[in-house]
Design a protein around this motif. Structure first.
Motif, PDB file in Angstrom:
ATOM      1  N   VAL A 112       0.850  -1.191   0.000  1.00  0.00           N
ATOM      2  CA  VAL A 112       0.000   0.000   0.000  1.00  0.00           C
ATOM      3  C   VAL A 112       0.884   1.238   0.000  1.00  0.00           C
ATOM      4  CG1 VAL A 112      -1.759   1.280   1.266  1.00  0.00           C
ATOM      5  CG2 VAL A 112      -1.824  -1.210   1.204  1.00  0.00           C
ATOM      6  N   VAL A 113       0.639   2.118  -0.938  1.00  0.00           N
ATOM      7  CA  VAL A 113       1.320   3.411  -0.983  1.00  0.00           C
ATOM      8  C   VAL A 113       0.493   4.393  -0.165  1.00  0.00           C
ATOM      9  CG1 VAL A 113       2.046   5.332  -2.432  1.00  0.00           C
ATOM     10  CG2 VAL A 113       2.359   2.987  -3.226  1.00  0.00           C
ATOM     11  N   GLY A 114       1.170   5.116   0.731  1.00  0.00           N
ATOM     12  CA  GLY A 114       0.424   6.061   1.560  1.00  0.00           C
ATOM     13  C   GLY A 114       1.356   7.029   2.234  1.00  0.00           C
ATOM     14  N   SER A 115       0.785   7.856   3.098  1.00  0.00           N
ATOM     15  CA  SER A 115       1.560   8.896   3.775  1.00  0.00           C
ATOM     16  C   SER A 115       1.542   8.665   5.282  1.00  0.00           C
ATOM     17  CB  SER A 115       0.991  10.277   3.439  1.00  0.00           C
ATOM     18  OG  SER A 115      -0.337  10.399   3.963  1.00  0.00           O
ATOM     19  N   ILE A 116       2.589   9.200   5.944  1.00  0.00           N
ATOM     20  CA  ILE A 116       2.665   9.146   7.402  1.00  0.00           C
ATOM     21  C   ILE A 116       2.071  10.445   7.927  1.00  0.00           C
ATOM     22  CG2 ILE A 116       4.196   9.032   9.387  1.00  0.00           C
ATOM     23  CD1 ILE A 116       6.141   7.425   7.651  1.00  0.00           C
ATOM     24  N   MET A 117       0.906  10.351   8.584  1.00  0.00           N
ATOM     25  CA  MET A 117       0.185  11.528   9.060  1.00  0.00           C
ATOM     26  C   MET A 117       0.786  12.055  10.358  1.00  0.00           C
ATOM     27  SD  MET A 117      -3.650  10.086   8.325  1.00  0.00           S
ATOM     28  CE  MET A 117      -4.478  11.616   8.805  1.00  0.00           C
ATOM     29  N   ARG A 118       1.285  11.119  11.196  1.00  0.00           N
ATOM     30  CA  ARG A 118       1.795  11.535  12.503  1.00  0.00           C
ATOM     31  C   ARG A 118       2.844  10.523  12.963  1.00  0.00           C
ATOM     32  NH1 ARG A 118      -2.787  11.461  15.547  1.00  0.00           N
ATOM     33  NH2 ARG A 118      -3.437  13.344  14.479  1.00  0.00           N
TER      34      ARG A 118
END
Length: 808
Positions: A75-81
């Motif tokens: 899964v490609v995604g972003s680190i929010m915190r």
């Protein structure tokens, strides 16, 4: 956040490896990072303000961080915190955005790769919608039969019309193996993806229906049985459906059959205990720890050979024949063994039931290598009974004999019960080897258990802690062996009858070597009798100068040395067909002589006396030496003497003083010229002053060897009398005996070993206590008695008369 906010694909992204969760693009999930590779990857993504690719690890590769151990898609995604936890771990909040795949590996530390998105193939909307309807129906059915599928998710799927989003939602909600989940995840053809999902859900529905059916069958019995029985029946139904339920039931039935088979031979207590454990085992979950403990117990206890006994009838002729075949000499021990079994045979023939407490426990006592254990082997062979050997040397833990209580990890029966299991009969010959070397420690005193084992009054109800019931040991033939019975506690000695095996004479060793040792070693080393011979003179030389022992163990080793070298010589020299070992070439096969028998002195000497001593490996001749030094009448003792010998020396000194005062020992007076009378040397030596003006130093070689025992009194008295009277002691006389303050000679032990030692040292005359002369000479080999003049003595005056040369 959107993909458009970041670099266009394909792009290089750091990779985080997830071992537990299988993530999907729609998820916002907290992820805990503990290993260095994942933490570095997360930091890299935050520093570069880039996306991250989270890939699942392959099955069996959890914890590994390399390209070979992960699936090439995720899964490609972003680190929010990102939050750093107190224990050193990192917590990130991850938002999935799309499915991605690894196009090219870029770096290994941390993992980085050129990543591209997984694009869905074009699809037929009508066909896909039809498939989605089938999928929704299956989902509704699954939610109806399974409590694991959330109802609110059904509503979400009903309202959503994005095929890939629906597939992700359903995939995340059903129970899938990681490999199946990945297969669904990477499928770019939505039609195939939905078909796979339908198959997995259909299988899940069938499993859920089966579970509900099993539960319903079990629930119908809940009114009659308790919760434990319910769980057991549920497990039975599951195993029945899987086709693996028969093995455990068969084991339990096998245990019950074995128990009923041995029931006639068990006491009520034993039967009750075993049955209780079988019932407990049948009620337990097979994977529980206690079930394993009980199963191990049942395997042990049902191996005990209850009711199995030797079928051969006792016959003393067989015993006598076997003993004569296996052992040369040892007449008295063999006679006593035959008598022991004669009583048993007579009681069997006349149908006399053995009374409780009847019978004796034999203990073979004697030096090492004399044949104690081999006698027990012969008895077992003659009776056709199995032989069990239990080595007691250094044993300190009571549980080794009595067994461990089952509450302890690794508990097992004691050695006695294990011996019965090994023998497969309840009446084996059990040898308790080295019973004199049992130790004590904080773990208890094993001799207390041996008291119960060897006492005929108690061994009919010997209790093993592991079995937790009593067993009958009265049919076991116990034979103990010991080197020195003085180390056996008195209560234990009281329960045994000792058969003493003394040292072999040189001629007996010669016959044993000729009849047994040489043939056995030749066979053991693969040679033929025609290929090697050892001459009589060579064998006598080996016995005399290469071994020094009471038995024949070292003699066997020396013969083995010769045979090995002969085997090598035959192989290296093909033209040699026979090896002859003679006195001339003996040094070729053995090293230099180890022992030189210390012969008697060639000439009589003052203050040197031949004493006879008993040791654990046979008899020995000790030369006791004495000198006098100007002093005040003190006595100095050297030679590592024990307290008993020190007391004997003091007694001997006092007795000699009394004899000097009574003029039974005459001291020649020395008259010194008047010119020298004022000096110390010039004082006339009076009869009673001799022991006041000199110190006596008494020494017994070898100083490094500790010595003790009550048999050197007359020897030390003779040495002191010789040095004070300045009279020589006969060099061909040896002696043994203890002395009292009144001059009486007391009897001693170990006479046979001592006389054999005197015989080897070529002594002509031996002084022994009269009581030993009257009762022990029949045990002495004839060849020894024929060479020695044995003189009985009752008082020290007789000893001095025979040993000291008074006329010169």
């Amino acid at each position: 956040m959107k993909l458009s906010d970041y670099s266009a694909f394909p792009t290089t992204l750091p990779i985080i490896v997830e071992d537990e969760l299988f993530l999907y693009p729609f998820m916002i999930s907290p992820i805990f990072l503990s290993d260095e590779e994942n933490i570095l990857a997360a930091q890299k993504a935050l520093e570069d303000n880039s996306l991250v690719l989270i890939c699942p690890s392959k099955e069996g590769k959890e914890g590994q961080r390399d390209f070979e151990s992960i699936y090439p898609a995720g899964v490609v995604g972003s680190i929010m915190r990102k939050v750093t936890l107190p224990d050193g771990r990192i917590k990130i909040l991850f938002q999935g955005l799309a499915r991605g795949k690894i196009v090219k590996k870029v770096a290994e530390h941390p993992l980085r790769a050129l990543t591209d998105l997984i694009e869905s193939k074009p699809f037929n909307e009508i066909k896909v919608e039809a498939l989605l309807e089938v999928l929704r129906e299956k989902v509704r059915n699954l939610a109806a039969v399974s409590g694991h599928f959330p109802q609110d998710l059904v509503k979400t799927i009903e309202e959503n019309h994005e095929p890939n989003r629906i597939a992700d939602l359903v995939s995340s909600s059903i129970r899938l193996k990681k490999s199946d989940a990945y297969e669904l995840f990477i499928e770019s053809d939505i039609e195939k993806r939905i078909m796979l999902l339908i198959d997995f859900i259909t299988e899940d529905i069938e499993q859920s229906k089966l579970q509900r059916e099993i539960k319903s069958k079990v629930h119908s019995r809940l009114e009659k049985i308790n919760k434990e029985y319910f769980l057991k029946e549920q497990l039975k139904q599951i195993q029945k459906e899987l086709g693996v339920d028969t093995q455990r039931e068969e084991e339990i039935e096998e245990y019950k059959e074995k128990l009923e088979k041995i029931k006639p031979y068990l006491t009520q207590e034993a039967y009750k205990e075993i049955k209780k454990q079988i019932d407990r085992f049948s009620r337990m979950h097979p994977d529980s720890a206690e079930a394993g403990v009980i199963q191990t117990y049942l395997d042990w206890v049902l191996e005990v050979p209850f009711g199995k006994y030797s079928k051969k009838k006792l016959n003393i002729n067989d015993v006598k024949r076997q003993l004569d075949k296996d052992h040369y000499g040892l007449k008295k021990p063999k006679d006593r063994i035959v008598e022991y079994f004669a009583v048993k045979e007579l009681m069997e023939l006349r149908g006399i039931k053995k009374e409780k407490g009847s019978g004796a426990i034999l203990c073979f006592a004697g030096p090492p290598g004399i044949g104690k254990t081999s006698l027990a082997n012969s008895i077992a062979n003659a009776l056709k009974r199995p032989l069990v050997r239990i080595a007691l040397g250094g044993l300190e833990d009571v549980s080794e004999l009595r067994g461990h209580r089952r509450t302890y990890i690794g508990a097992m029966p004691g050695r006695i019960v294990q011996g019965l299991i090994e023998a497969k009969e309840m009446d084996p010959v059990m040898v308790l080897d080295e019973i004199d070397k049992v130790g004590r420690s904080f773990k208890g005193d094993p001799t207390s258990v041996l008291l119960e084992i060897l006492d005929p009054e108690q061994n009919t109800h010997f209790r093993d802690y592991y079995l937790n019931f009593s067993i009958d040991l009265s049919n076991v033939i116990f034979i103990a062996t010991a080197n020195d019975i003085s180390y056996i506690p008195a209560p234990l000695r009281d329960r045994m009858e000792f058969i003493f095996l003394s040292s072999y004479t040189p001629s007996e060793k010669f016959e044993i070597a000729k009849r047994y040792l040489i043939p056995q070693e030749i066979k053991k080393h693969g040679l033929k009798r025609s290929e090697i011979s050892i001459s009589t003179k060579a064998l006598e030389e080996i016995i005399e100068k290469y071994t020094r022992e009471a038995g024949v163990r070292n003699l066997r080793r020396r013969i083995a040395d010769i045979v090995r070298k002969a085997a090598r010589e035959l192989l290296e020299n093909s033209h040699i067909h026979k090896i002859s070992v003679t006195l001339k070439n003996l040094n070729k096969y053995l090293e230099k002589p180890i022992f030189e028998i210390e012969l008697a002195e060639e000439e009589p000497q003052i203050g040197v006396v031949n004493g006879l001593a008993w040791t654990a490996v046979g008899g020995d001749v000790l030369k006791i030496e004495a000198i006098k030094i100007k002093g005040k009448g003190s006595l100095q003792l050297t030679g590592s003497l024990g307290e008993v010998m020190k007391e004997s020396a003091r007694i001997a000194y006092s007795v000699v003083k009394v004899l000097i005062d009574k003029r039974d020992i005459k001291i020649e007076q020395k008259v010194i010229p008047k010119s020298q009378k004022e000096t110390e040397d010039g004082v006339t030596v009076e009869q009673s002053e001799v022991y006041r003006r000199y110190d006596i130093h008494l020494h017994i070689p070898v100083g490094a060897t500790p010595k003790d025992g009550p048999s050197a009194g007359i020897t030390m008295a003779t040495a002191i009398a010789s040095i004070l009277s300045e009279k020589k002691v006969r060099n061909d006389v040896a002696m043994t005996g203890e002395l009292t303050l009144t001059g009486k000679v007391l009897p001693i032990g170990g006479l046979k070993e001592k006389l054999i030692a005197a015989y080897k040292a070529k002594v002509k005359k031996v002084l022994i206590p009269k009581k030993n002369y009257e009762r022990d000479l029949e045990d002495i080999p004839e060849e020894v008695l024929n060479e020695l003049e044995t003189v009985p003595v009752t008082r020290i005056e007789e000893v001095l008369k025979e040993a000291i040369i008074w006329d010169k």
